[in-house]
Design an enzyme around this catalytic site. Structure first.
Site, PDB file in Angstrom:
ATOM      1  N   GLU A   1     -49.828  86.296  20.267  1.00  0.00           N
ATOM      2  CA  GLU A   1     -50.547  86.260  18.992  1.00  0.00           C
ATOM      3  C   GLU A   1     -51.371  87.530  18.783  1.00  0.00           C
ATOM      4  OE1 GLU A   1     -49.674  84.224  16.862  1.00  0.00           O
ATOM      5  OE2 GLU A   1     -48.596  82.845  18.176  1.00  0.00           O
TER       6      GLU A   1
ATOM      7  N   HIS B   1     -50.408  94.286  14.822  1.00  0.00           N
ATOM      8  CA  HIS B   1     -49.563  94.671  13.686  1.00  0.00           C
ATOM      9  C   HIS B   1     -50.389  94.683  12.399  1.00  0.00           C
ATOM     10  CE1 HIS B   1     -45.172  94.138  12.025  1.00  0.00           C
ATOM     11  NE2 HIS B   1     -45.688  95.302  11.727  1.00  0.00           N
TER      12      HIS B   1
END
Length: 670
Positions: A462, A468
């Site tokens: 996660e 990202h």
């Protein structure tokens, strides 16, 4: 009444003022935000000037900020800290939002302006990101049904509205089943359970209002119970409750909902001219076609099933050696696999777990992010929506980059699983904004909180998604962060998992909860040596789910999804002692919304790339090679969806990968 959701937030970095927001604020705020957005859309659609990229596409990018702000707060708390009021609001909001966005996508005047800009794209001197945003905007309207007229247009709106209602109901049914079932344990029921499981069960009991330990349907509690409990009868009872979620009859049963969702998706695809929903959904992904997905999954299924069949024979012999009756059952697999792991790798989960403290694993993830990308994390004291949450300011060379929020513990108000979302995404247009990113997990609570190795991988996974989002550096929010093809979105998350396996990371951060001593070298070697243990089981349970998802959507929608599921598994030769990772009635990835529908395969598609991408680091200067890290950020993490996914990966690696690295990484090939 002053509504904080509709005011400017004078908070650090514009974080939502959770301490000032009450449930009664959401409905009026949503109504006003919808009205604002409708006015913004009307101004674009009815603009008197000739359509341009600025007054049409960029105007759409700038619209909806008030709505985004309301929904980001609401869906954060509705997923991670629900209550009856929020569940009722979800049921009210779902059809309202579906109708709102359907009205936008079917607005003929608006689509006409977008199409006019699209038609003149070659003369507009757009930069690469602008050209990409224009293409995605036009394609989004077409795929949403903007070109439909009359009865077809009306029916598409009806389908979208109904799907929104069904997806919400599916999620709430699943949460209800998970929240209401628990199994109380008496003293005689604790046989085989190590102290960390008992402590977690007592914490779960306290949360449920029980005086003693309980087993809930939280993965972080039920999996270790299935691994360690020597009470086969209780393992059977717990396992059957776990796999029966959404299929218990009554008001929370999801079977009819799944059937209706599949039928509506097929009808939606055919209205748009596609043979089936899989063809429609996969057109915009890297895979492109159902057959490409099937080929990948079957390339992996065949060796994985062979490995699982071999392992099943060993585990059944262990069962019978202990005097067990009958064949190996699904509630037996994890128990005997754990015993086999302890014997073959001399690895005791109970002895291992104190080395995986939650706080130390968070530190490990932060340390890797610093070494790779120069990010620093400082605790941030701001009000959040639950006492378990914590926040950090993320900086680089003294410059603010993002806010990161972690919500790690399981509770009855939180839906199952783990996820990452952006309460605010990075963008530079119309005004610069930095991201607010949240990771939500369901780890068992403890003092200190201890993770399994699988839990630690989830934390790193996660956090890869969070990177990202945090490292995104694009102009337009619609292509920011994880706004990429579904079968590309898991690349950064799965790639980051590899850093948990780097020996120097474990040597520094896998320290004992009581003594503070680092993990002994022989134990570290055993952990890494056992990384692929039971990989046949893990691969089979995943690929079976991905293939069922694909077959549900690649063809006529089944009237009875469970009967179709059974047919698919029988054809595949599914081992009887392995269940699907997500059976249909609780397959939230596929039925809670369209996100992973026809797309559950994407974890494996991305794994093909993540195995190859980490090999690039190893082929260079090692896991922390600065040139590879810079290339990863430049070509993948910072670019979001501003370029085609295959193009981005090729820019990073020089080529697209094959399946060989994945099979080798899973220990399914030499």
């Amino acid at each position: 009444m002053t509504n904080p959701l509709l005011q400017d937030w004078a908070t650090p970095f514009g974080i939502a003022p959770f301490n000032a927001i009450a449930d009664e604020h959401f409905a009026p705020a949503l109504d006003q935000a919808l009205a604002i957005h409708r006015a913004e859309i009307a101004a674009i659609a009815d603009g008197g000037e000739a359509p341009t990229f600025a007054n049409t596409v960029e105007a759409l990018e700038a619209a909806g900020k008030a709505l985004d702000r309301v929904l980001s707060v609401f869906f954060t708390v509705a997923g991670a800290d629900s209550n009856p009021a929020r569940e009722d609001l979800q049921r009210q909001f779902s059809p309202k939002l579906a109708a709102h966005f359907s009205d936008i996508s079917s607005n003929k005047a608006l689509f006409g302006r977008v199409a006019a800009v699209w038609d003149q794209r070659e003369t507009l001197n757009l930069d690469d990101e602008q050209a990409r945003v224009l293409m995605l905007t036009h394609r989004g309207f077409v795929r949403a049904g903007a070109a439909l007229d009359g009865a077809q247009d009306t029916r598409m709106k009806q389908i979208k509205a109904r799907l929104a209602v069904l997806g919400t109901q599916f999620t709430q049914n699943l949460l209800a089943d998970e929240r209401t079932w628990f199994m109380e344990l008496e003293d005689g029921d604790l046989a085989g359970l190590p102290e960390f499981v008992i402590k977690s069960a007592r914490a779960a009991g306290a949360e449920k209002g029980s005086d003693g330990p309980v087993i809930t349907l939280s993965r972080s509690l039920i999996v270790p119970f299935l691994q360690f409990s020597t009470r086969r009868d209780l393992r059977e009872r717990a396992y059957k409750a776990w796999v029966a979620r959404g299929a218990n009859g009554g008001a929370t049963d999801n079977r009819d909902i799944a059937a209706e969702i599949l039928a509506l998706r097929e009808e939606r695809a055919k209205l748009l001219g596609y043979d089936n929903f899989a063809a429609y959904k996969l057109e915009t992904e890297m895979a492109k076609t159902p057959q490409a997905v099937r080929d990948l999954l079957m390339d992996v299924w065949t060796p994985a099933r062979a490995q699982a069949a071999s392992d099943a024979q060993v585990l059944e012999q262990m069962l019978q050696a202990e005097g067990g009756n009958g064949p190996l059952e699904p509630w037996d697999w994890r128990h005997y696999a754990e015993a086999r792991r302890a014997a073959e790798h001399d690895l005791d989960e109970a002895a291992l777990k104190p080395y995986f403290q939650l706080d130390r694993m968070i530190e490990a993830a932060f340390s890797c992010a610093k070494r790779l990308f120069g990010l620093e994390f400082a605790p941030l004291g701001v009000p959040l929506y639950h006492a378990d949450c914590r926040a950090w300011e993320v900086t680089r060379e003294g410059r603010h980059v993002a806010v990161f929020i972690g919500d790690y513990f399981a509770r009855g108000s939180k839906r199952s699983g783990a996820w990452c979302s952006a309460m605010r995404s990075q963008a530079r247009f119309p005004d610069p904004q930095t991201p607010v990113v949240i990771n939500v997990c369901n780890f068992a609570k403890g003092d200190p909180a201890l993770l399994s190795y699988d839990d630690a991988r989830t934390l790193f996974h996660e956090f890869g998604h969070a990177l990202h989002q945090m490292l995104s550096d694009v102009t337009y929010e619609s292509v920011s962060g994880t706004s990429v093809a579904r079968d590309f979105v898991e690349l950064p998350s799965q790639l980051f998992e590899h850093w948990l396996e780097v020996p120097e990371v474990l040597a520094e951060f896998a320290t004992h909860a009581e003594t503070g001593d680092p993990m002994p070298r022989d134990m570290l070697d055993k952990v890494l040596g056992a990384a692929n243990f039971d990989m046949g089981f893990q691969t089979v349970e995943y690929v079976a789910s991905a293939l069922v998802d694909l077959e549900f959507h690649d063809g006529a929608a089944p009237a009875d999804p469970l009967a179709r599921q059974a047919e698919i598994l029988e054809r595949l030769g599914m081992p009887r002692a392995i269940g699907m990772r997500h059976a249909t009635p609780h397959f939230a990835h596929v039925f809670a919304g369209d996100g992973y529908s026809s797309g559950y395969y994407s974890y494996m598609w991305s794994e093909v790339m993540d195995a190859d991408a980490f090999q690039a680091f190893e082929d260079a200067g090692g896991a922390f090679d600065p040139e590879r890290a810079a290339a990863l950020e430049r070509h993948i993490l910072s670019t979001g969806g501003s370029r085609d996914a295959a193009e981005l990966y090729t820019a990073f690696r020089g080529r697209l990968p094959g399946v060989e690295a994945l099979l080798k990484g899973r220990g399914l090939a030499a």
